[in-house]
Design a protein around this motif. Structure first.
Motif, PDB file in Angstrom:
ATOM      1  N   ASP A 129       4.847  25.719   6.432  1.00 48.10           N
ATOM      2  CA  ASP A 129       5.031  26.854   5.497  1.00 48.10           C
ATOM      3  C   ASP A 129       6.626  26.788   4.849  1.00 48.10           C
ATOM      4  O   ASP A 129       6.619  26.879   3.457  1.00 48.10           O
ATOM      5  N   LEU A 130       7.598  26.404   5.657  1.00 48.93           N
ATOM      6  CA  LEU A 130       8.799  26.465   5.062  1.00 48.93           C
ATOM      7  C   LEU A 130       9.048  25.303   4.018  1.00 48.93           C
ATOM      8  O   LEU A 130       9.916  25.579   3.123  1.00 48.93           O
ATOM      9  N   PHE A 131       8.486  24.113   4.181  1.00 48.99           N
ATOM     10  CA  PHE A 131       8.887  22.821   3.423  1.00 48.99           C
ATOM     11  C   PHE A 131       7.867  22.818   2.315  1.00 48.99           C
ATOM     12  O   PHE A 131       7.852  21.754   1.360  1.00 48.99           O
ATOM     13  N   ALA A 132       6.718  23.679   2.190  1.00 48.85           N
ATOM     14  CA  ALA A 132       5.697  23.468   1.194  1.00 48.85           C
ATOM     15  C   ALA A 132       5.081  24.766   0.497  1.00 48.85           C
ATOM     16  O   ALA A 132       5.381  25.089  -0.885  1.00 48.85           O
ATOM     17  N   THR A 133       4.672  25.556   1.474  1.00 48.70           N
ATOM     18  CA  THR A 133       3.781  26.773   1.003  1.00 48.70           C
ATOM     19  C   THR A 133       4.887  27.663   0.344  1.00 48.70           C
ATOM     20  O   THR A 133       4.611  28.269  -0.571  1.00 48.70           O
ATOM     21  N   SER A 134       5.978  27.961   1.125  1.00 45.54           N
ATOM     22  CA  SER A 134       7.007  29.231   0.696  1.00 45.54           C
ATOM     23  C   SER A 134       7.587  28.590  -0.632  1.00 45.54           C
ATOM     24  O   SER A 134       7.601  29.418  -1.436  1.00 45.54           O
ATOM     25  N   PRO A 135       8.218  27.346  -0.737  1.00 45.68           N
ATOM     26  CA  PRO A 135       8.650  26.952  -2.055  1.00 45.68           C
ATOM     27  C   PRO A 135       7.593  26.994  -3.051  1.00 45.68           C
ATOM     28  O   PRO A 135       8.292  27.487  -4.247  1.00 45.68           O
ATOM     29  N   VAL A 136       6.546  26.795  -3.076  1.00 47.08           N
ATOM     30  CA  VAL A 136       5.671  26.878  -4.095  1.00 47.08           C
ATOM     31  C   VAL A 136       5.300  28.178  -4.379  1.00 47.08           C
ATOM     32  O   VAL A 136       5.201  28.643  -5.570  1.00 47.08           O
TER      33      VAL A 136
END
Length: 309
Positions: A129-136
């Motif tokens: 979540d924090l390192f992939a989904t949220s940034p995108v």
């Protein structure tokens, strides 16, 4: 897995029933923002601090990022090709894009992974979540929503607004403490564990509050079908292939792929409302994919358990 999903479904159903009967004259629209705000600002940061402070952080974190980002962009490519082929209108296509790309890796993924694999799997959901989904989501997702929708507010929040969020700052603090080998005090561990215990039931109950079967209409069916295919079949299938290229342990690979296989995230409805996309269509996509996940998640879990990573 089936037993776990039954437990999850009961908690989600409690939220759905609350939406119908409105105890204390509190509607779902009144109740859900309060619960999700408390989770966002208190319970979830406490869990993130507890989990990431004591988890293994390093190369595998980078691999979670690679897997998550690659899967999201494959979903983006697939829905873009579907849009070009069928020439959907912008407001419908913008909602479809958000629904097809971004999985519910935290509100449903975290409890499912924890109950299926154990407490260690919380770290997988949080890092994806924090390192992939949220940034995108807060970069490419917002830009796509603006492009296909309308923004009459006159304000243009930064695409990096996710950086100014309690979960993100908590994650940074936890990673720094972890990498510097600073031990967690026992009294603090007890507090964080008690706060973390509230995350899963409140998340699932809030998810039930967000589901609306009134949004399920025949008119939206042609738009939701591509979302279902991409979200519940193509993205997990790609993640299953891609994870074979990584050096993660077998259990970590299975947990990561199952997290990618989650249904459409609830948060997307906020962007649909803000940028005047088809909110009803998005609500139907969330409701239908969440219902189908009761079948598809055991399907993917069964495949993962047969794999020899």
């Amino acid at each position: 897995m089936t037993s776990t999903l039954i437990q999850m479904a009961v908690l989600i159903a409690c939220g759905a029933v609350w939406r119908i009967i409105k105890p204390g004259s509190l509607s779902a629209e009144q109740t859900r923002p309060v619960l999700t705000t408390v989770v966002y600002y208190l319970f979830l940061p406490a869990m993130i601090l507890e989990v990431l402070w004591t988890s293994k952080i390093g190369l595998q974190s980078l691999q979670y990022t690679l897997l998550g980002v690659a899967s999201l962009f494959v979903g983006m490519l697939c829905i873009w090709l579907a849009g070009r082929a069928f020439k959907f209108e912008n407001k419908q296509f913008g909602a479809m894009l958000l629904a097809a790309i971004f999985p519910n890796v935290t509100y449903l993924g975290l409890p499912v992974l924890e109950q299926t694999f154990g407490a260690w799997a919380r770290s997988v959901a949080i890092q994806i979540d924090l390192f992939a989904t949220s940034p995108v989501l807060f970069t490419a997702g917002i830009m796509a929503a603006r492009h296909y929708g309308e923004d009459n507010s006159g304000k243009h929040p930064s695409v990096l607004s996710f950086l100014n969020a309690p979960p993100f700052w908590t994650a940074i603090i936890a990673v720094l403490l972890n990498l510097n080998n600073i031990a967690m005090p026992g009294w603090l561990a007890g507090i964080l564990q008690k706060l973390s215990a509230g995350v899963v039931p409140i998340m699932l109950f809030s998810l039930g509050l967000a589901l609306s079967w009134r949004a399920v209409t025949y008119r939206n069916l042609p738009f939701v079908l591509p979302v279902i295919l991409i979200k519940m079949v193509l993205m997990p299938w790609f993640a299953l292939w891609f994870v074979g290229l990584l050096t993660l342990g077998g259990g970590y690979k299975a947990a990561a792929v199952l997290d990618i296989a989650m249904p459409s995230m609830v948060l997307g409805i906020v962007f649909c409302d803000r940028y005047h996309l088809d909110s009803s269509l998005y609500a139907m996509a969330v409701t239908v994919t969440t219902a189908l996940s009761l079948v598809m998640l055991p399907f993917w879990h069964g495949i993962l358990m047969k794999m020899s990573f």
